[in-house]
Write a protein that holds these residues in place. Structure first.
Motif, short mmCIF file in Angstrom:
data_model
loop_
_atom_site.label_atom_id
_atom_site.label_comp_id
_atom_site.label_asym_id
_atom_site.label_seq_id
_atom_site.Cartn_x
_atom_site.Cartn_y
_atom_site.Cartn_z
N GLU A 190 -21.00 19.66 47.62
CA GLU A 190 -20.16 19.99 47.39
C GLU A 190 -18.95 19.66 48.88
O GLU A 190 -18.17 19.19 48.29
N THR B 44 -19.01 16.40 50.67
CA THR B 44 -18.66 15.19 49.46
C THR B 44 -16.60 15.39 49.87
O THR B 44 -15.97 14.65 50.26
N ARG C 119 -12.62 25.48 46.35
CA ARG C 119 -12.67 24.09 46.57
C ARG C 119 -11.48 23.67 48.10
O ARG C 119 -11.43 23.37 48.40
N LEU D 221 -16.68 12.23 43.72
CA LEU D 221 -16.07 13.39 42.83
C LEU D 221 -15.60 12.84 41.48
O LEU D 221 -14.59 12.66 41.20
N PRO E 169 -13.37 18.91 41.77
CA PRO E 169 -12.82 18.94 43.21
C PRO E 169 -12.32 17.68 43.22
O PRO E 169 -11.43 17.59 44.15
#
Length: 302
Positions: A62, A65, A124, A242, A246
């Protein structure tokens, strides 16, 4: 007042307060702006990058990305700014490219992500922040030194300690060896001075500049930063797959105003500091409206 709006104002007001103190100091005292800027660039920001990388936690796939989506968003804004800015003087065009692309993913992006999404959103947002910290000190020198060729750009990039601090933190973290408590506390203490000093530097620059005149490059760069940025992040995130939090975190981060670090880089590399300072001010004030609109739209994102 809605809770999220109150949270946004509680973040923006402290930022404005610190910058205002720098502005008042510059109006009353004779301050060395270059020294203040270089303390942030060469000492405090590397400490912040080192400290944050050691403590960030997010899944590797993640994170990769999010990082790619962030960089592609930068590519859209810097390319658009470079093409439109060809009508302006070289240093102004370069400063527009930097100020429309380098956003405030740290002292604004992190707390707002926490208010909007909680701890998982903050983690994040830390990925976006780390990418921005490292990328800022690669993109900025590359833009301002592009006329010197790739060798000049490379020398400028390698001369910035934030890159080496980030690499050292990554190696240290992968090695699994714990950081000695005294070192960890010292670096953390130094990192805590970063955000106040860069905001003071902004206020000092604005105070020393006197009355700020709004110019077409400022308006254009501000529009790219506050409108094109989040729209580009949304489209790119969808293309990369996504979804959910996110995607929302990246769009919210991309809606942040221009970072004060863009001003520090303009001063360090001979850019149009007046234009960058204006973009920082205009986008910071404008973000009160645009970020509130983005936050209101987040629940409707896929």
């Amino acid at each position: 007042m809605p809770p999220l709006l109150a949270a946004l104002l509680n973040v923006m007001v402290p930022v404005a307060l610190v910058a205002a103190i720098g502005y008042l100091l510059a109006r009353r005292l004779k301050l060395d702006q270059d020294t203040v800027a270089r303390l942030s660039l060469y000492a405090l920001t590397p400490a912040l990058a080192f400290d944050t990388i050691l403590n960030a936690q997010v899944a590797a796939r993640e994170a990769a990305t999010l990082t790619l989506a962030f960089l592609l968003t930068w590519a859209v804004t810097v390319t658009l700014s470079g093409l439109v800015g060809r009508r302006w003087p070289l240093q102004t065009r370069r400063s527009v490219m930097a100020s429309s692309t380098i956003w405030n993913s740290g002292n604004l992006g992190l707390p707002i992500a926490l208010f909007a999404f909680g701890q998982s959103g903050l983690e994040r947002a830390l990925v976006v922040f780390l990418t921005g910290v490292i990328g800022t000190y690669i993109l900025g020198p590359a833009i301002y030194n592009s006329g010197a060729g790739w060798r000049g750009s490379l020398r400028a990039i390698l001369g910035l300690p934030v890159l080496w601090a980030a690499l050292a933190a990554l190696v240290w973290r992968v090695s699994g060896v714990g950081v000695p408590l005294g070192v960890s506390r010292g670096v953390h203490l130094l990192s805590q001075a970063t955000l106040p000093l860069v905001l003071l530097s902004l206020g000092i620059q604005l105070g020393a500049a006197g009355k700020l005149s709004i110019t077409p490059p400022m308006v254009f760069a501000s529009g790219v930063r506050l409108i094109v940025g989040p729209l580009a992040a949304f489209g790119i995130s969808l293309l990369l797959g996504l979804r959910g939090q996110p995607l929302a975190v990246l769009v919210l981060s991309a809606s942040m105003p221009t970072a004060v670090n863009a001003l520090l880089l303009a001063r360090e590399y001979g850019g149009d500091a007046q234009t960058v300072a204006g973009v920082v001010l205009v986008t910071t004030l404008g973000a009160l409206v645009t970020v509130t609109a983005v936050v209101a739209a987040l629940p409707y994102l896929p």
